[in-house]
Design a protein around this motif. Structure first.
Motif, PDB file in Angstrom:
ATOM      1  N   GLY A 252       7.953   0.322   4.290  1.00  0.00           N
ATOM      2  CA  GLY A 252       8.923   0.420   3.292  1.00  0.00           C
ATOM      3  C   GLY A 252       8.484  -0.451   2.158  1.00  0.00           C
ATOM      4  O   GLY A 252       7.724  -1.360   2.380  1.00  0.00           O
ATOM      5  N   PRO A 253       9.213  -0.535   1.063  1.00  0.00           N
ATOM      6  CA  PRO A 253       9.067  -1.592  -0.164  1.00  0.00           C
ATOM      7  C   PRO A 253       9.467  -2.677   0.346  1.00  0.00           C
ATOM      8  O   PRO A 253      10.387  -3.172   1.042  1.00  0.00           O
ATOM      9  CB  PRO A 253      10.039  -0.585  -1.241  1.00  0.00           C
ATOM     10  N   ILE A 254       8.670  -3.770  -0.312  1.00  0.00           N
ATOM     11  CA  ILE A 254       8.785  -5.128  -0.162  1.00  0.00           C
ATOM     12  C   ILE A 254      10.373  -5.431  -0.902  1.00  0.00           C
ATOM     13  O   ILE A 254      10.660  -4.800  -1.877  1.00  0.00           O
ATOM     14  CB  ILE A 254       7.881  -6.217  -0.717  1.00  0.00           C
ATOM     15  N   GLN A 255      11.477  -5.990  -0.346  1.00  0.00           N
ATOM     16  CA  GLN A 255      12.460  -6.187  -0.718  1.00  0.00           C
ATOM     17  C   GLN A 255      12.928  -7.473  -1.702  1.00  0.00           C
ATOM     18  O   GLN A 255      11.950  -8.129  -2.006  1.00  0.00           O
ATOM     19  CB  GLN A 255      13.678  -6.223   0.284  1.00  0.00           C
ATOM     20  N   ASP A 256      13.831  -7.454  -2.326  1.00  0.00           N
ATOM     21  CA  ASP A 256      14.147  -8.444  -3.474  1.00  0.00           C
ATOM     22  C   ASP A 256      14.100  -9.965  -2.851  1.00  0.00           C
ATOM     23  O   ASP A 256      14.100 -10.846  -3.613  1.00  0.00           O
ATOM     24  CB  ASP A 256      15.318  -8.113  -4.236  1.00  0.00           C
ATOM     25  N   GLU A 257      14.809 -10.016  -1.610  1.00  0.00           N
ATOM     26  CA  GLU A 257      15.006 -11.250  -1.149  1.00  0.00           C
ATOM     27  C   GLU A 257      13.565 -12.018  -0.955  1.00  0.00           C
ATOM     28  O   GLU A 257      13.556 -13.286  -0.637  1.00  0.00           O
ATOM     29  CB  GLU A 257      15.418 -11.426   0.419  1.00  0.00           C
ATOM     30  N   TYR A 258      12.455 -11.230  -1.137  1.00  0.00           N
ATOM     31  CA  TYR A 258      11.080 -12.242  -1.222  1.00  0.00           C
ATOM     32  C   TYR A 258      10.750 -12.435  -2.640  1.00  0.00           C
ATOM     33  O   TYR A 258       9.609 -12.666  -2.651  1.00  0.00           O
ATOM     34  CB  TYR A 258      10.174 -11.312  -0.523  1.00  0.00           C
ATOM     35  N   ASP A 259      11.497 -12.529  -3.599  1.00  0.00           N
ATOM     36  CA  ASP A 259      11.123 -12.801  -4.896  1.00  0.00           C
ATOM     37  C   ASP A 259      10.261 -14.222  -5.229  1.00  0.00           C
ATOM     38  O   ASP A 259       9.527 -13.990  -5.859  1.00  0.00           O
ATOM     39  CB  ASP A 259      12.395 -12.737  -5.774  1.00  0.00           C
ATOM     40  N   ARG A 260      11.037 -15.159  -4.426  1.00  0.00           N
ATOM     41  CA  ARG A 260      10.206 -16.419  -4.718  1.00  0.00           C
ATOM     42  C   ARG A 260       9.579 -16.867  -3.297  1.00  0.00           C
ATOM     43  O   ARG A 260      10.002 -16.629  -2.207  1.00  0.00           O
ATOM     44  CB  ARG A 260      11.310 -17.433  -5.172  1.00  0.00           C
TER      45      ARG A 260
ATOM     46  N   ASP B  39      10.275   7.265  -2.151  1.00  0.00           N
ATOM     47  CA  ASP B  39      11.216   6.138  -2.048  1.00  0.00           C
ATOM     48  C   ASP B  39      10.427   5.137  -1.588  1.00  0.00           C
ATOM     49  O   ASP B  39      10.829   4.046  -1.227  1.00  0.00           O
ATOM     50  CB  ASP B  39      12.373   6.631  -1.201  1.00  0.00           C
ATOM     51  N   GLY B  40       9.049   5.432  -1.160  1.00  0.00           N
ATOM     52  CA  GLY B  40       8.279   4.110  -0.625  1.00  0.00           C
ATOM     53  C   GLY B  40       8.505   4.070   0.984  1.00  0.00           C
ATOM     54  O   GLY B  40       7.970   2.919   1.266  1.00  0.00           O
ATOM     55  N   SER B  41       9.090   4.846   1.564  1.00  0.00           N
ATOM     56  CA  SER B  41       9.444   4.904   2.875  1.00  0.00           C
ATOM     57  C   SER B  41       8.403   4.746   3.905  1.00  0.00           C
ATOM     58  O   SER B  41       8.203   4.184   4.892  1.00  0.00           O
ATOM     59  CB  SER B  41      10.280   5.601   3.548  1.00  0.00           C
ATOM     60  N   ASP B  42       7.247   5.360   3.348  1.00  0.00           N
ATOM     61  CA  ASP B  42       5.999   5.270   4.361  1.00  0.00           C
ATOM     62  C   ASP B  42       4.921   4.355   3.711  1.00  0.00           C
ATOM     63  O   ASP B  42       3.771   4.349   3.968  1.00  0.00           O
ATOM     64  CB  ASP B  42       5.391   6.783   4.084  1.00  0.00           C
ATOM     65  N   SER B  43       5.210   3.364   2.829  1.00  0.00           N
ATOM     66  CA  SER B  43       4.376   2.205   2.328  1.00  0.00           C
ATOM     67  C   SER B  43       4.183   1.264   3.438  1.00  0.00           C
ATOM     68  O   SER B  43       5.365   0.984   4.281  1.00  0.00           O
ATOM     69  CB  SER B  43       5.086   1.541   1.105  1.00  0.00           C
ATOM     70  N   VAL B  44       3.229   0.485   3.547  1.00  0.00           N
ATOM     71  CA  VAL B  44       2.903  -0.737   4.238  1.00  0.00           C
ATOM     72  C   VAL B  44       2.683  -1.712   3.446  1.00  0.00           C
ATOM     73  O   VAL B  44       2.095  -1.647   2.203  1.00  0.00           O
ATOM     74  CB  VAL B  44       2.098  -0.388   5.281  1.00  0.00           C
ATOM     75  N   TRP B  45       3.070  -3.124   3.982  1.00  0.00           N
ATOM     76  CA  TRP B  45       2.769  -4.167   3.051  1.00  0.00           C
ATOM     77  C   TRP B  45       2.470  -5.571   3.828  1.00  0.00           C
ATOM     78  O   TRP B  45       2.478  -5.596   4.865  1.00  0.00           O
ATOM     79  CB  TRP B  45       4.039  -4.416   2.108  1.00  0.00           C
ATOM     80  N   THR B  46       1.842  -6.529   3.024  1.00  0.00           N
ATOM     81  CA  THR B  46       1.376  -7.695   3.563  1.00  0.00           C
ATOM     82  C   THR B  46       1.901  -8.638   2.577  1.00  0.00           C
ATOM     83  O   THR B  46       1.942  -8.438   1.290  1.00  0.00           O
ATOM     84  CB  THR B  46       0.317  -8.017   3.920  1.00  0.00           C
ATOM     85  N   MET B  47       2.622  -9.776   3.044  1.00  0.00           N
ATOM     86  CA  MET B  47       3.093 -10.872   2.241  1.00  0.00           C
ATOM     87  C   MET B  47       2.273 -12.156   2.450  1.00  0.00           C
ATOM     88  O   MET B  47       2.140 -12.475   3.672  1.00  0.00           O
ATOM     89  CB  MET B  47       4.696 -11.286   2.590  1.00  0.00           C
ATOM     90  N   GLY B  48       1.958 -12.708   1.293  1.00  0.00           N
ATOM     91  CA  GLY B  48       1.086 -14.079   1.407  1.00  0.00           C
ATOM     92  C   GLY B  48       1.666 -15.392   0.992  1.00  0.00           C
ATOM     93  O   GLY B  48       2.894 -15.353   0.495  1.00  0.00           O
TER      94      GLY B  48
ATOM     95  N   TYR C   6       0.729  -1.086  -0.012  1.00  0.00           N
ATOM     96  CA  TYR C   6      -0.007  -0.115   0.048  1.00  0.00           C
ATOM     97  C   TYR C   6       0.825   1.229  -0.064  1.00  0.00           C
ATOM     98  O   TYR C   6       1.672   1.408   1.067  1.00  0.00           O
ATOM     99  CB  TYR C   6      -1.003  -0.076   1.242  1.00  0.00           C
ATOM    100  N   LEU C   7       1.115   2.002  -1.180  1.00  0.00           N
ATOM    101  CA  LEU C   7       1.863   3.016  -1.286  1.00  0.00           C
ATOM    102  C   LEU C   7       1.144   4.409  -0.462  1.00  0.00           C
ATOM    103  O   LEU C   7       0.388   4.473  -0.412  1.00  0.00           O
ATOM    104  CB  LEU C   7       2.029   3.383  -2.813  1.00  0.00           C
ATOM    105  N   GLY C   8       2.464   4.942  -0.094  1.00  0.00           N
ATOM    106  CA  GLY C   8       2.114   6.238   0.756  1.00  0.00           C
ATOM    107  C   GLY C   8       2.365   7.305  -0.199  1.00  0.00           C
ATOM    108  O   GLY C   8       2.259   7.452  -1.513  1.00  0.00           O
ATOM    109  N   THR C   9       2.949   8.744   0.258  1.00  0.00           N
ATOM    110  CA  THR C   9       2.926   9.740  -0.436  1.00  0.00           C
ATOM    111  C   THR C   9       4.699   9.960  -0.721  1.00  0.00           C
ATOM    112  O   THR C   9       5.010  10.780  -1.638  1.00  0.00           O
ATOM    113  CB  THR C   9       2.573  11.050   0.126  1.00  0.00           C
ATOM    114  N   GLU C  10       5.426   9.415  -0.099  1.00  0.00           N
ATOM    115  CA  GLU C  10       7.026   9.360  -0.315  1.00  0.00           C
ATOM    116  C   GLU C  10       7.476   8.517  -1.530  1.00  0.00           C
ATOM    117  O   GLU C  10       6.927   7.432  -1.847  1.00  0.00           O
ATOM    118  CB  GLU C  10       7.760   8.944   0.785  1.00  0.00           C
TER     119      GLU C  10
END
Length: 300
Positions: free
Chosen positions: A274-282, A155-164, A149-153
């Motif tokens: 923050g943004p979801i990082q690349d280590e969660y690609d798979r 760089d995505g620092s104010d984003s929040v996320w869920t991983m399924g 869920y993107l915020g206004t920044e």
């Protein structure tokens, strides 16, 4: 009384019966039994009515063409059947220009009509909001979904996320759908989804919203709409994407604006910022082995 007058009198009750039958149709029947409508006819999004109308009207036109065609076939079969005592072939008629022109023009009109209305509705569906109330990145991966869920920044620092994780099965082999990834949306707010893939081609499909879009690795796709009814909806991947494709499901919860903001705050409280990082690609957790977080806890 002449046969024509008989026909006129017969048309009155037939027309009245047809009108009564149509008036008695439920909203589901009026929308061609499509999902996305409640018993009072309220659509799930601002586009659902339009998609339903295109579906129903297309079938009405096709049914009319079918009835006329079947009627002509039946009439020809009866009127030109071989009578008793007839031999040989009937008189052959070729190069009847009026009929050939009719059979050429009518299909062209039908094709042009279907194309025009489809293109019109597709343009409306594919028009993206420039300044939506809510912007979300939905990422497909074998075989689950991440939602950011993107915020206004920038760089995505104010984003929040869920991983399924993909659906798991209980001890009886039944799917535990309560643990599925959940996309939360505010009702009556403009939403713009950025659709991405981490690995192979997926397809993002919320069934009751009557629309789906493909997701490609290295290419961003977008879908804009406004949810118009609170409730729970089912979503799934609609593109065969590997061994556990059938388990790549998710839930959608359309809630009030206050509940939506409360949900985002709960994700922030969990540290999922923050943004979801690349280590969660798979995903790397085939069904039956649990979520990655659970496996990490077991190893410590």
């Amino acid at each position: 009384m002449s046969s024509k007058r008989h026909l006129r009198w017969a048309a009155v009750p037939v027309g009245a019966a047809t009108a009564v039958a149509l008036a008695g149709c439920t909203p589901q029947e009026q929308h061609g039994f499509l999902p996305g409508f409640t018993e009072d006819g309220q659509p799930a999004t601002n586009h659902t009515d339009m998609v339903g109308a295109l579906w129903v009207n297309s079938w009405i036109v096709l049914l009319i063409v079918g009835v006329i065609t079947w009627g002509l076939m039946l009439w020809a079969g009866i009127a030109y059947r071989r009578r008793k005592g007839q031999t040989g072939l009937p008189v052959q008629m070729r190069y009847n220009m009026p009929i050939e022109i009719f059979y050429t023009i009518v299909p062209l009109i039908l094709v042009a009509g279907f194309f025009t209305f489809t293109a019109r509705d597709q343009e409306a569906l594919e028009t993206q909001y420039e300044d939506p109330d809510v912007s979300i990145i939905a990422t497909g991966k074998q075989w689950a979904w991440d939602f950011e869920y993107l915020g206004t920044e920038a760089d995505g620092s104010d984003s929040v996320w869920t991983m399924g994780v993909q659906v798991e099965a209980d001890e009886n082999g039944n799917r535990v759908e309560s643990e599925l990834p959940t996309l939360v949306l505010p009702v009556n707010k403009t939403v713009k989804l950025q659709l991405e893939s981490r690995d192979v081609i997926h397809s993002f499909w919320i069934i009751d919203f009557l629309y789906k879009k493909d997701m490609y690795i290295g290419h961003e796709n977008y879908w804009s709409f406004t949810p118009t009814r609170e409730g729970s909806y089912a979503g799934k991947c609609a593109e065969l994407c590997g061994e556990y494709h059938s388990m790549m499901l998710f839930n959608v919860e359309v809630v009030s604006e206050a509940e939506y903001e409360e949900y985002l705050a709960s994700l922030e409280a969990l540290g999922q910022t923050g943004p979801i990082q690349d280590e969660y690609d798979r995903l790397q957790n085939p069904p039956g082995v649990g979520a990655p977080a659970a496996k990490e806890e077991e190893t410590h």
